[in-house]
Design a protein around this motif. Structure first.
Motif, PDB file in Angstrom:
ATOM      1  N   VAL A 128       0.934  -1.322  -0.026  1.00 29.80           N
ATOM      2  CA  VAL A 128      -0.213   0.154  -0.008  1.00 29.80           C
ATOM      3  C   VAL A 128       0.822   1.305  -0.053  1.00 29.80           C
ATOM      4  CG1 VAL A 128      -1.991   1.137   1.081  1.00 29.80           C
ATOM      5  CG2 VAL A 128      -1.703  -1.478   1.344  1.00 29.80           C
ATOM      6  N   GLN A 129       0.442   2.242  -0.819  1.00 35.40           N
ATOM      7  CA  GLN A 129       1.444   3.397  -1.116  1.00 35.40           C
ATOM      8  C   GLN A 129       0.303   4.634  -0.879  1.00 35.40           C
ATOM      9  OE1 GLN A 129       3.080   2.852  -5.057  1.00 35.40           O
ATOM     10  NE2 GLN A 129       5.065   2.118  -3.952  1.00 35.40           N
ATOM     11  N   PRO A 130       0.265   4.990   0.154  1.00 36.15           N
ATOM     12  CA  PRO A 130      -0.602   6.195   0.433  1.00 36.15           C
ATOM     13  C   PRO A 130      -0.004   7.631  -0.041  1.00 36.15           C
ATOM     14  CG  PRO A 130      -0.168   5.066   2.549  1.00 36.15           C
ATOM     15  CD  PRO A 130       0.799   4.591   1.575  1.00 36.15           C
ATOM     16  N   PRO A 131      -1.013   8.362  -0.688  1.00 38.52           N
ATOM     17  CA  PRO A 131      -0.386   9.600  -1.247  1.00 38.52           C
ATOM     18  C   PRO A 131       0.468  10.278  -0.232  1.00 38.52           C
ATOM     19  CG  PRO A 131      -2.917   9.312  -1.628  1.00 38.52           C
ATOM     20  CD  PRO A 131      -2.503   8.130  -0.587  1.00 38.52           C
ATOM     21  N   SER A 132       1.319  10.672  -0.905  1.00 37.72           N
ATOM     22  CA  SER A 132       2.326  11.861  -0.238  1.00 37.72           C
ATOM     23  C   SER A 132       1.680  13.113   0.382  1.00 37.72           C
ATOM     24  CB  SER A 132       3.326  12.261  -0.994  1.00 37.72           C
ATOM     25  OG  SER A 132       3.146  12.866  -2.048  1.00 37.72           O
ATOM     26  N   ARG A 133       1.887  13.327   1.594  1.00 40.00           N
ATOM     27  CA  ARG A 133       1.248  14.618   2.230  1.00 40.00           C
ATOM     28  C   ARG A 133       2.433  15.626   2.474  1.00 40.00           C
ATOM     29  NH1 ARG A 133      -2.109  12.259   7.140  1.00 40.00           N
ATOM     30  NH2 ARG A 133      -0.351  10.736   7.356  1.00 40.00           N
ATOM     31  N   ASP A 134       2.300  16.993   2.144  1.00 34.34           N
ATOM     32  CA  ASP A 134       3.428  17.880   2.436  1.00 34.34           C
ATOM     33  C   ASP A 134       3.736  17.938   3.740  1.00 34.34           C
ATOM     34  OD1 ASP A 134       2.948  18.335  -0.396  1.00 34.34           O
ATOM     35  OD2 ASP A 134       1.400  19.858  -0.316  1.00 34.34           O
ATOM     36  N   LYS A 135       4.887  18.035   3.936  1.00 33.53           N
ATOM     37  CA  LYS A 135       5.201  18.021   5.534  1.00 33.53           C
ATOM     38  C   LYS A 135       5.139  19.496   5.815  1.00 33.53           C
ATOM     39  CE  LYS A 135       9.098  14.794   5.185  1.00 33.53           C
ATOM     40  NZ  LYS A 135      10.413  14.649   5.155  1.00 33.53           N
ATOM     41  N   PRO A 136       4.533  19.819   6.961  1.00 31.56           N
ATOM     42  CA  PRO A 136       4.020  21.140   7.432  1.00 31.56           C
ATOM     43  C   PRO A 136       5.258  21.623   8.133  1.00 31.56           C
ATOM     44  CG  PRO A 136       3.380  19.405   9.138  1.00 31.56           C
ATOM     45  CD  PRO A 136       3.761  18.657   7.884  1.00 31.56           C
ATOM     46  N   CYS A 137       5.320  23.066   7.884  1.00 31.91           N
ATOM     47  CA  CYS A 137       6.213  23.887   8.622  1.00 31.91           C
ATOM     48  C   CYS A 137       6.023  23.966   9.978  1.00 31.91           C
ATOM     49  CB  CYS A 137       6.312  25.454   8.026  1.00 31.91           C
ATOM     50  SG  CYS A 137       4.733  26.134   8.443  1.00 31.91           S
ATOM     51  N   PRO A 138       7.024  24.211  10.832  1.00 30.29           N
ATOM     52  CA  PRO A 138       7.013  24.182  12.444  1.00 30.29           C
ATOM     53  C   PRO A 138       5.894  24.821  12.847  1.00 30.29           C
ATOM     54  CG  PRO A 138       9.439  24.741  11.805  1.00 30.29           C
ATOM     55  CD  PRO A 138       8.404  24.639  10.276  1.00 30.29           C
ATOM     56  N   GLN A 139       5.580  26.247  12.119  1.00 35.80           N
ATOM     57  CA  GLN A 139       4.244  26.864  12.489  1.00 35.80           C
ATOM     58  C   GLN A 139       2.908  26.375  12.370  1.00 35.80           C
ATOM     59  OE1 GLN A 139       4.126  30.910  10.616  1.00 35.80           O
ATOM     60  NE2 GLN A 139       2.411  31.442  11.739  1.00 35.80           N
ATOM     61  N   ASP A 140       3.143  25.650  11.182  1.00 36.22           N
ATOM     62  CA  ASP A 140       1.864  24.758  10.886  1.00 36.22           C
ATOM     63  C   ASP A 140       1.536  23.671  11.702  1.00 36.22           C
ATOM     64  OD1 ASP A 140       1.144  26.608   8.798  1.00 36.22           O
ATOM     65  OD2 ASP A 140       2.031  25.210   7.263  1.00 36.22           O
ATOM     66  N   SER A 141       2.732  23.011  11.982  1.00 30.95           N
ATOM     67  CA  SER A 141       2.771  21.943  13.090  1.00 30.95           C
ATOM     68  C   SER A 141       2.253  22.210  14.238  1.00 30.95           C
ATOM     69  CB  SER A 141       4.094  21.244  13.085  1.00 30.95           C
ATOM     70  OG  SER A 141       4.300  20.140  14.151  1.00 30.95           O
ATOM     71  N   SER A 142       2.857  23.382  14.889  1.00 29.46           N
ATOM     72  CA  SER A 142       2.255  23.700  16.109  1.00 29.46           C
ATOM     73  C   SER A 142       0.537  24.321  15.927  1.00 29.46           C
ATOM     74  CB  SER A 142       3.194  25.374  16.501  1.00 29.46           C
ATOM     75  OG  SER A 142       2.369  25.562  17.904  1.00 29.46           O
ATOM     76  N   GLU A 143       0.308  24.874  14.982  1.00 31.02           N
ATOM     77  CA  GLU A 143      -1.078  25.061  15.078  1.00 31.02           C
ATOM     78  C   GLU A 143      -1.933  23.910  14.917  1.00 31.02           C
ATOM     79  OE1 GLU A 143      -1.861  27.439  11.371  1.00 31.02           O
ATOM     80  OE2 GLU A 143      -0.963  29.396  12.493  1.00 31.02           O
ATOM     81  N   MET A 144      -1.276  22.829  14.087  1.00 31.17           N
ATOM     82  CA  MET A 144      -1.966  21.542  14.242  1.00 31.17           C
ATOM     83  C   MET A 144      -2.091  20.884  15.359  1.00 31.17           C
ATOM     84  SD  MET A 144      -3.730  19.907  11.990  1.00 31.17           S
ATOM     85  CE  MET A 144      -4.526  18.225  11.875  1.00 31.17           C
ATOM     86  N   ASP A 145      -0.918  20.888  16.270  1.00 30.54           N
ATOM     87  CA  ASP A 145      -1.109  20.443  17.658  1.00 30.54           C
ATOM     88  C   ASP A 145      -2.132  20.891  18.471  1.00 30.54           C
ATOM     89  OD1 ASP A 145       1.125  18.710  16.838  1.00 30.54           O
ATOM     90  OD2 ASP A 145       2.575  19.878  17.738  1.00 30.54           O
ATOM     91  N   THR A 146      -2.290  22.174  18.303  1.00 27.82           N
ATOM     92  CA  THR A 146      -3.094  23.058  18.846  1.00 27.82           C
ATOM     93  C   THR A 146      -4.451  22.524  18.461  1.00 27.82           C
ATOM     94  OG1 THR A 146      -1.909  25.192  19.148  1.00 27.82           O
ATOM     95  CG2 THR A 146      -4.282  25.262  19.653  1.00 27.82           C
ATOM     96  N   ILE A 147      -4.916  22.399  17.352  1.00 27.16           N
ATOM     97  CA  ILE A 147      -6.121  21.914  16.985  1.00 27.16           C
ATOM     98  C   ILE A 147      -6.287  20.440  17.507  1.00 27.16           C
ATOM     99  CG2 ILE A 147      -7.415  21.205  14.704  1.00 27.16           C
ATOM    100  CD1 ILE A 147      -6.067  23.347  13.180  1.00 27.16           C
ATOM    101  N   LYS A 148      -5.350  19.591  17.303  1.00 29.21           N
ATOM    102  CA  LYS A 148      -5.621  18.220  17.643  1.00 29.21           C
ATOM    103  C   LYS A 148      -5.745  18.212  19.184  1.00 29.21           C
ATOM    104  CE  LYS A 148      -2.535  15.687  14.699  1.00 29.21           C
ATOM    105  NZ  LYS A 148      -1.323  14.805  14.482  1.00 29.21           N
ATOM    106  N   THR A 149      -5.156  19.427  20.171  1.00 26.88           N
ATOM    107  CA  THR A 149      -5.595  19.141  21.613  1.00 26.88           C
ATOM    108  C   THR A 149      -7.048  19.579  21.789  1.00 26.88           C
ATOM    109  OG1 THR A 149      -3.211  19.992  22.038  1.00 26.88           O
ATOM    110  CG2 THR A 149      -4.996  20.465  23.658  1.00 26.88           C
ATOM    111  N   LEU A 150      -7.545  20.682  20.679  1.00 24.53           N
ATOM    112  CA  LEU A 150      -8.625  21.216  21.144  1.00 24.53           C
ATOM    113  C   LEU A 150      -9.754  19.964  20.968  1.00 24.53           C
ATOM    114  CD1 LEU A 150     -10.896  23.414  21.439  1.00 24.53           C
ATOM    115  CD2 LEU A 150     -10.426  23.910  18.756  1.00 24.53           C
ATOM    116  N   VAL A 151      -9.368  19.259  19.572  1.00 23.25           N
ATOM    117  CA  VAL A 151     -10.275  18.047  19.265  1.00 23.25           C
ATOM    118  C   VAL A 151     -10.582  17.130  20.546  1.00 23.25           C
ATOM    119  CG1 VAL A 151     -10.405  16.120  17.648  1.00 23.25           C
ATOM    120  CG2 VAL A 151      -9.960  18.387  16.780  1.00 23.25           C
ATOM    121  N   HIS A 152      -9.254  16.708  21.028  1.00 27.30           N
ATOM    122  CA  HIS A 152      -9.361  15.886  22.323  1.00 27.30           C
ATOM    123  C   HIS A 152     -10.293  16.362  23.515  1.00 27.30           C
ATOM    124  CE1 HIS A 152      -7.012  12.769  20.554  1.00 27.30           C
ATOM    125  NE2 HIS A 152      -6.118  13.406  20.372  1.00 27.30           N
TER     126      HIS A 152
END
Length: 319
Positions: A128-152
């Motif tokens: 299985v070869q999943p489609p490649s996903r763009d690596k987020p920059c550190p700022q986007d990664s921090s925002e994504m972590d905040t969003i994940k925390t909010l989701v939880h």
């Protein structure tokens, strides 16, 4: 809950849409959705509305089936179980890395879909070869972590009451089951304890009678048979012998010669002897009592007004 609502309102609209896509309009569940398509032999991964769609061939019917995954909540074990439910002819199913390292069932699908992997179904192995996903920059990664925390946090807030009700029902059922198991043991214990207590009390009265008899015999020998000059050494050696007996008791039991402790020790001795005769399992009874106490404590902590979000005064009024 108001704090979470305020935090949710401060999230940008684009981020809200991304959260809704990841969680399925905030209905966080590990369920997957499927649909049957035309036959094929490979396993493909595509993204639709922000959610990965895994398409594979069911071996029994040779039909294509789509599984829409919620990567943040669905685990690999849930995904494999749903595949087996869809096709009862699957006996062996697993997911491994490209170097044949098996993934655990608790692995999130979001982590699994980051890299290529192998899907083993019965005797067939699919790369299985999943489609490649763009690596987020550190700022986007921090925002994504905040969003994940909010989701939880939102997930915990939305499911806290349901979880507490289910947990309370589970603890109440366990208490009822433990009560049923303890009821015959409690009756047997009460019967054994009453008989042991009666025997211990009878032994105490026998000891008092023997001491009274000894005192009366010494008085009779002192005043009616012999004189005090003859009986004084006898009473001395009797007293010294009693001191030796008390010290021997301390050496053997590592306890002082205290009458309440002696009575308790003798009661336990009679109890364990009679319990062995009556085939009363003391260890099993103690285990059930400890489990019952732990369950009651867990239920009390679960029903704490702070955990339920209720004012303490309101709980006191109900009591």
């Amino acid at each position: 809950m108001p704090a979470l609502v305020g935090l949710w309102r401060r999230v940008p609209a684009a981020a809200r849409y991304q959260i809704k896509c990841l969680t399925g309009n905030l209905r966080l569940s590990s369920a997957v959705f499927y649909s049957t398509q035309f036959p094929s032999s490979d396993v493909t991964v595509q993204y639709s509305h922000g959610l990965p769609v895994i398409t594979l061939t069911l071996p029994s019917r040779n039909e294509r089936c789509q599984f829409t995954i919620k990567p943040l909540t669905t685990t690999l074990g849930t995904f494999l179980t749903d595949i087996k439910k869809e096709d009862r002819g699957i006996d062996v199913i697993a997911a491994t890395s490209t170097d044949d390292t098996k993934f655990s069932n608790s692995t999130l699908m979001d982590v699994l879909l980051m890299n290529d992997f192998k899907l083993v179904i019965n005797n067939s192995t699919y790369h299985v070869q999943p489609p490649s996903r763009d690596k987020p920059c550190p700022q986007d990664s921090s925002e994504m972590d905040t969003i994940k925390t909010l989701v939880h946090r939102l997930y915990a807030a939305l499911h806290q009451e349901e979880y507490q009700l289910n947990k309370e029902q589970e603890l109440l059922k366990r208490l009822d089951s433990l009560k049923e198991q303890l009821q015959p043991l409690e009756q047997m214990k009460s019967m054994i304890l009453s008989k042991s207590d009666a025997k211990t009390t009878r032994l105490m009265w026998i000891g008092l009678a023997l001491m009274s008899t000894q005192g009366g015999a010494l008085a009779w020998l002192t005043w009616w048979v012999y004189s005090w000059d003859i009986m004084e050494p006898v009473t001395y050696f009797i007293t010294y012998g009693s001191a030796i007996a008390f010290y021997a008791y301390f050496v053997l039991t590592k306890q002082d010669y205290v009458y309440p402790a002696i009575r308790e020790r003798q009661l336990l001795n009679y109890f364990y002897k009679r319990a062995k005769t009556q085939r009363f399992d003391v260890n099993e009874y103690n285990r059930l009592q400890e489990e019952f106490a732990e369950t009651e404590e867990s239920l009390r902590r679960l029903q704490n007004p702070l955990r339920l979000g209720l004012p303490i005064e309101q709980l006191n009024e109900k009591e």
